[in-house]
Design an enzyme around this catalytic site. Structure first.
Site, mmCIF file in Angstrom:
data_model
loop_
_atom_site.group_PDB
_atom_site.id
_atom_site.type_symbol
_atom_site.label_atom_id
_atom_site.label_comp_id
_atom_site.label_asym_id
_atom_site.label_seq_id
_atom_site.Cartn_x
_atom_site.Cartn_y
_atom_site.Cartn_z
ATOM 1 N N HIS A 45 0.678 -0.681 -0.237
ATOM 2 C CA HIS A 45 0.297 0.113 0.044
ATOM 3 C C HIS A 45 0.954 1.011 -0.165
ATOM 4 C CE1 HIS A 45 -3.874 2.043 2.081
ATOM 5 N NE2 HIS A 45 -2.891 2.894 1.050
ATOM 6 N N HIS A 47 1.408 4.875 -2.051
ATOM 7 C CA HIS A 47 0.950 6.172 -3.293
ATOM 8 C C HIS A 47 1.800 6.668 -3.453
ATOM 9 C CE1 HIS A 47 -3.367 5.598 -1.345
ATOM 10 N NE2 HIS A 47 -2.340 4.941 -0.576
ATOM 11 N N PHE A 48 1.730 6.720 -5.090
ATOM 12 C CA PHE A 48 2.893 7.347 -6.014
ATOM 13 C C PHE A 48 2.590 8.282 -6.440
ATOM 14 C CE2 PHE A 48 6.212 3.519 -6.499
ATOM 15 C CZ PHE A 48 6.077 3.158 -5.092
ATOM 16 N N ARG A 49 1.393 9.003 -6.743
ATOM 17 C CA ARG A 49 1.261 10.233 -7.227
ATOM 18 C C ARG A 49 1.148 9.871 -8.433
ATOM 19 N NH1 ARG A 49 -1.703 10.331 -2.762
ATOM 20 N NH2 ARG A 49 -0.503 10.809 -0.785
ATOM 21 N N ASP A 147 -9.373 2.067 -3.050
ATOM 22 C CA ASP A 147 -8.397 3.174 -2.753
ATOM 23 C C ASP A 147 -9.397 4.207 -0.974
ATOM 24 O OD1 ASP A 147 -6.056 3.949 -2.368
ATOM 25 O OD2 ASP A 147 -6.749 6.355 -2.295
ATOM 26 N N HIS A 174 -10.295 -0.205 1.992
ATOM 27 C CA HIS A 174 -9.572 1.049 2.914
ATOM 28 C C HIS A 174 -10.909 1.443 3.878
ATOM 29 C CE1 HIS A 174 -5.623 2.271 0.294
ATOM 30 N NE2 HIS A 174 -6.744 0.651 -0.005
ATOM 31 N N ASP A 297 1.749 2.524 3.557
ATOM 32 C CA ASP A 297 0.380 3.742 3.207
ATOM 33 C C ASP A 297 1.389 5.171 3.068
ATOM 34 O OD1 ASP A 297 -1.832 5.177 2.553
ATOM 35 O OD2 ASP A 297 -2.623 5.324 4.676
ATOM 36 N N HIS A 301 3.258 14.667 0.931
ATOM 37 C CA HIS A 301 2.097 15.781 -0.067
ATOM 38 C C HIS A 301 3.177 16.892 0.079
ATOM 39 C CE1 HIS A 301 -1.862 14.172 0.358
ATOM 40 N NE2 HIS A 301 -1.379 13.936 1.436
ATOM 41 N N GLY A 312 -2.111 11.955 5.636
ATOM 42 C CA GLY A 312 -1.549 11.161 5.460
ATOM 43 C C GLY A 312 0.244 11.370 5.547
HETATM 44 O O1 DOR Z 1 -3.774 10.233 4.801
HETATM 45 C C1 DOR Z 1 -3.474 9.093 3.921
HETATM 46 N N1 DOR Z 1 -3.600 9.584 2.423
HETATM 47 N N2 DOR Z 1 -4.481 7.712 3.705
HETATM 48 C C2 DOR Z 1 -4.534 6.773 2.900
HETATM 49 O O2 DOR Z 1 -5.026 5.895 2.670
HETATM 50 C C3 DOR Z 1 -4.491 7.657 1.293
HETATM 51 C C4 DOR Z 1 -3.898 8.780 1.078
HETATM 52 C C5 DOR Z 1 -3.635 9.849 0.338
HETATM 53 O O3 DOR Z 1 -3.696 8.825 -0.799
HETATM 54 O O4 DOR Z 1 -2.527 10.975 0.286
#
Ligand code: DOR
Length: 414
Positions: A45, A47-49, A147, A174, A297, A301, A312
């Site tokens: 899990h 998030h590669f954006r 997601d 999720h 996870d 950001h 996140g």
């Molecule tokens: O806090 C989170 N941010 N939890 C998630 O499961 C998704 C993630 C995000 O994509 O920023």
């Protein structure tokens, strides 16, 4: 182990215990004396954006972060722009990743088109392929997931779960959506800790119920409430195809830390950091086997997004150290068990039979760790563009020193 691992053409050829006869010749020898060699980690899990959010992360920066954190295999989530909702999109990202050659990336595919919850995603065409081999559609992904959005419509969710069951891929839920009850609590001004708990608990109950009905392998992502741990424990007794993961931040931190960091900014995460009682339930779940795996996870950001409440934490580069500190040094589990939570178990959940343990004939995805290394988390040193760590400034134990991947290796490690 102490001893020697012989690697040839990216595969573990021999595992020789200490005192055994080591080969006379090798193209290269890596001396890891004093360190521990583990199977490289597998993240269920992250998030590669990419595509869509280069200000937060790119395929390259995320892959470098994964390598730095000891990961050789990663599942990245579908909440990109556009969302990953076809097998073709997943394949193309996977091919871009293969060209970089840093990790083995497996993009999760969304359950609905555009993650809008209205109609099935490419999962539907995947089913057509089953019936018609002439259609050129790539193989099903290792994992499906909507997601943080979940699929709100029960009938559509069930259809998606049944499709995943037919394709043989697990669905990661999720559990962020708690239906009418959670919505009511939100509307009536209840604080986040109240409505978000209703969300997770209701959504977990629903996912387990519908997943069992559809007969699919159901994986619950980032479990964070004591009630969800109990529900999953019960569900597993009836349905062994239910699995779950916990994150390092829910293992190590509670609401107090969120408040210190800013509950609506730098301390915000979905699901939220909860009470000390919840955190203890997660740790007991890890010790008792209810929690199958640890997943990061990883949610990078930009600082201004985080200040504005983006949820996140950047997690790939601290996962091992945080878990080593909280679980191994605190005597909750052995290093061997932690390794299994981060490698063997995720491999099993994803159906990857060629990795996850150090065994002859398997991929030589390996990581050297120093379990005694003591260091302070300094996000500015992260490879990830996301410097949003909840552990900034903390002292942790355990460091990943070098991650080696199958492809490139022809070495002997001692
Ligand atoms: O806090 C989170 N941010 N939890 C998630 O499961 C998704 C993630 C995000 O994509 O920023």
């Amino acid at each position: 182990m102490t001893g020697c691992v012989v690697v040839e053409n990216g595969v573990i050829k021999k595992v020789i215990p200490r005192g055994g006869r080591t080969p006379a010749h090798a193209d290269a020898v890596i001396d890891g004396k004093g360190l521990t060699l583990l199977p490289a980690f597998i993240d269920l899990h992250a998030h590669f954006r990419d595509p869509g959010f280069p200000g937060k992360e790119t395929l390259e920066s995320a892959s470098l972060a994964a390598r730095a954190g000891g990961y050789a295999t990663v599942v990245c989530m579908a909440n990109t722009k556009p969302p990953l909702d076809t097998f073709e999109a997943a394949r193309s990202l996977r091919e871009r990743s293969a060209a970089l050659g840093l990790i083995d990336l497996h993009p999760a595919v969304a359950l609905t088109k555009g993650m809008e919850g209205k109609e099935l995603s490419g999962i539907k065409r995947g089913l057509m392929k089953q019936g018609n081999h002439a259609l050129s559609i790539p193989d099903p992904p290792l994992l499906f997931s909507e997601d943080g959005k979940d699929v709100l419509d029960d009938a559509l969710f069930l259809e998606a779960l049944a499709a995943a069951a037919q394709l043989g891929s697990p669905v990661s839920c999720h559990c962020d959506n708690g239906g009418v009850e959670a919505e009511k609590a939100k509307q009536s001004g209840e604080p986040r800790e109240v409505w978000s708990r209703i969300e997770e608990n209701n959504a977990t109950e629903r996912a387990i119920r519908l997943g069992s009905q559809a007969g699919c392998a159901l994986h619950i992502a980032h479990v964070s409430t004591k009630e969800a741990v109990a529900m999953i424990r019960d569900a597993k007794r009836k349905n062994p195809r239910v699995t779950c993961e916990a994150t390092p931040h829910h293992i190590a931190l509670a609401e107090k830390t969120a408040a210190l960091l800013g509950a609506e900014s730098f301390g915000r995460v979905n699901p939220p950091l909860r009470t000390e009682e919840d955190r203890r339930a997660i740790i007991a779940g890890v010790a008792g086997g209810v929690i199958d795996a640890i997943a990061t996870d990883h949610a990078p950001h930009a600082a201004q997004d985080k200040a504005g409440g983006a949820p996140g934490f950047s997690g790939l580069e601290t996962a091992f150290a945080v878990c080593c500190t909280e679980l191994v040094r605190n005597g909750v589990v052995s290093l061997q068990k932690l390794s299994s939570l981060m490698s063997a178990a995720p491999a099993r959940i994803l159906g990857l039979k060629d990795r996850g343990v150090i065994r002859e004939g398997l991929r030589a995805d390996l990581v050297f760790v120093d379990t005694e290394a003591e260091w302070i988390v300094e996000p500015s040193a992260f490879k990830s563009r996301g410097k949003n760590s909840a552990f900034a400034g903390r002292k942790v134990f355990g460091k990943t020193l070098a991650t080696m991947r199958a492809q490139a290796m022809r070495v002997v490690t001692v």
